[in-house]
Design an enzyme around this catalytic site. Structure first.
Site, PDB file in Angstrom:
ATOM      1  N   SER A 144       0.878  -1.176   0.000  1.00  0.00           N
ATOM      2  CA  SER A 144       0.000   0.000   0.000  1.00  0.00           C
ATOM      3  C   SER A 144       0.912   1.221   0.000  1.00  0.00           C
ATOM      4  O   SER A 144       2.085   1.113   0.396  1.00  0.00           O
ATOM      5  CB  SER A 144      -0.845   0.004   1.275  1.00  0.00           C
ATOM      6  OG  SER A 144      -1.436   1.267   1.509  1.00  0.00           O
ATOM      7  N   TYR A 157      -2.187  -0.738  10.430  1.00  0.00           N
ATOM      8  CA  TYR A 157      -2.246  -1.132   9.011  1.00  0.00           C
ATOM      9  C   TYR A 157      -0.948  -0.733   8.310  1.00  0.00           C
ATOM     10  O   TYR A 157      -0.373  -1.527   7.557  1.00  0.00           O
ATOM     11  CB  TYR A 157      -3.448  -0.446   8.358  1.00  0.00           C
ATOM     12  CG  TYR A 157      -3.641  -0.737   6.879  1.00  0.00           C
ATOM     13  CD1 TYR A 157      -4.283  -1.901   6.461  1.00  0.00           C
ATOM     14  CD2 TYR A 157      -3.201   0.160   5.902  1.00  0.00           C
ATOM     15  CE1 TYR A 157      -4.475  -2.163   5.115  1.00  0.00           C
ATOM     16  CE2 TYR A 157      -3.388  -0.101   4.561  1.00  0.00           C
ATOM     17  CZ  TYR A 157      -4.027  -1.258   4.164  1.00  0.00           C
ATOM     18  OH  TYR A 157      -4.212  -1.511   2.834  1.00  0.00           O
TER      19      TYR A 157
END
Ligand code: NAD
Length: 253
Positions: A144, A157
C-alpha cells in the site's frame, strides 16, 4: 482471448472481491489457469463462474491465508492438480483501524498482522518451494502507499504494509539467482468493497480521498491489475524487490 499468460498457473489470494477479483479476471483474459483463494467461498465461486462463462479457466479454493495448515493444503492441491505454480498474487488483506495509535486495541492489532503480514509470509513460504521445483516464478504482494510513509489513524495497518515490503525485499534477494522474482504493488486509494466500507464510516471519505491524489480521483482495481500483470510478465524479467506505487501521483507530493 489474448495469450500472454497462456497455460501459466496463477494463484491469487483475496480473489473473491476488489483488487483480487479484478486481477483474476485480467489474468483469465490473458489465458492463465487460475487458482482463486479467499475466505469468502460464495464470492469466490461467483468469480470462478464469471471467468468460466467468458471461456477462461479457474478453480476456487477456500483458504484463510493466516492459517498455515490451510495455506499448506492449498499449495499441495496446486502441486497435485496443476503440477506447478508460475505466478502468485498475495493480495488478501484487511483494512485499517481508523483511530490514533494510543486508542488501539490488541485484538485489532493481532487481526491486521495475522492476515496482512503472516498471511503473505505463509503464502510465500509454501509458494517459493513449488516455484523452485520447476525453475522459478513471479510473486507480487499487495502492500500500500501506507507502506511508504506515515499513515495517520492507520498506524497498525501501515506497520503491516511496511512489513510486507520487508518480506518482499528480503525474499527477493534470497531467491533472485534461483529464478523467483518477488515484487510488491503499492496502491493508493482504490475503489473496492474495502474502500466503500471505510466511506460508510466517514461519508466525506470519497471527496477527501479524491483530493489527496494529484490525478484528482481515486484509482480503479483495473489499474492495479495492470501493474500486477506487468510485474508477473516476461517484460519485468529484470525487476525484483521493488515496491511499485500505483497511486495517481500521491507519493510524489
Ligand atoms: P476487499 O475487501 O475489497 O477484498 C479483499 C478480499 O480479501 C476479500 O474477498 C476478503 O474476503 C479476502 N480476505 C480477507 N481476509 C482474508 C483471509 N484471511 N484469507 C483469505 N482471504 C481473505 O479489499 P481490496 O480493496 O480489494 O484490497 C485488496 C488488497 O489491497 C488488501 O491487501 C488491501 O490492504 C490492499 N489495498 C487496498 C487499497 C484500497 O484502497 N482498496 C489500497 C491499498 C492497498
Amino acid at each position: 482471448m489474448s495469450s500472454a499468460f497462456s497455460g501459466k498457473v496463477v494463484l491469487i489470494t483475496g480473489a473473491a472481491a476488489g483488487i483480487g477479483k479484478t486481477t483474476a479476471e485480467a489474468f483469465a483474459a490473458q489465458g492463465a489457469r487460475l487458482v482463486l483463494a479467499d475466505i469468502d467461498a460464495i464470492g469466490g465461486e461467483a468469480v470462478v463462474a464469471g471467468i468460466r462463462e467468458r471461456g477462461g479457466e479457474a478453480v476456487f479454493s477456500r483458504c484463510n491465508v493466516a492459517d498455515a495448515e490451510q495455506v499448506k493444503a492449498l499449495l499441495a492441491m496446486i502441486e497435485n492438480d496443476f503440477g506447478r505454480l508460475d505466478c502468485a498474487f498475495n493480495n488478501a488483506g484487511v483494512e485499517f483501524e481508523q483511530h490514533k495509535l494510543a486508542d488501539g486495541d490488541e485484538a485489532v492489532f493481532d487481526r491486521i498482522m495475522d492476515v496482512n503480514v503472516k498471511g503473505v509470509w505463509q503464502c510465500m513460504r509454501f509458494e517459493i518451494p513449488l516455484m523452485l521445483k520447476h525453475g522459478g516464478g513471479a510473486i507480487v504482494n499487495t502492500a500500500s502507499i501506507a507502506a511508504l510513509g506515515a499513515a495517520p489513524k492507520m498506524s497498525i495497518y501501515a506497520a503491516s504494509k511496511h512489513a510486507v515490503l520487508g518480506l518482499t525485499r528480503s525474499a527477493a534477494v534470497e531467491y533472485a539467482k534461483r529464478g523467483v522474482r518477488i515484487n510488491a504493488v503499492c496502491p493508493a486509494v482504490i475503489d473496492t468493497e474495502m474502500f466503500r466500507r471505510a466511506a460508510e464510516i466517514e461519508p466525506r471519505k470519497a471527496e477527501i480521498a479524491a483530493a489527496m491524489h494529484p490525478i484528482g480521483r481515486i484509482g480503479k482495481a483495473e489499474e492495479i491489475a495492470a501493474a500486477v500483470l506487468y510485474l508477473c510478465s516476461e517484460g519485468a524479467g529484470f525487476t525484483t524487490g521493488i515496491a511499485l506505487p500505483v497511486d495517481g501521483g500521491s507519493t510524489c507530493i
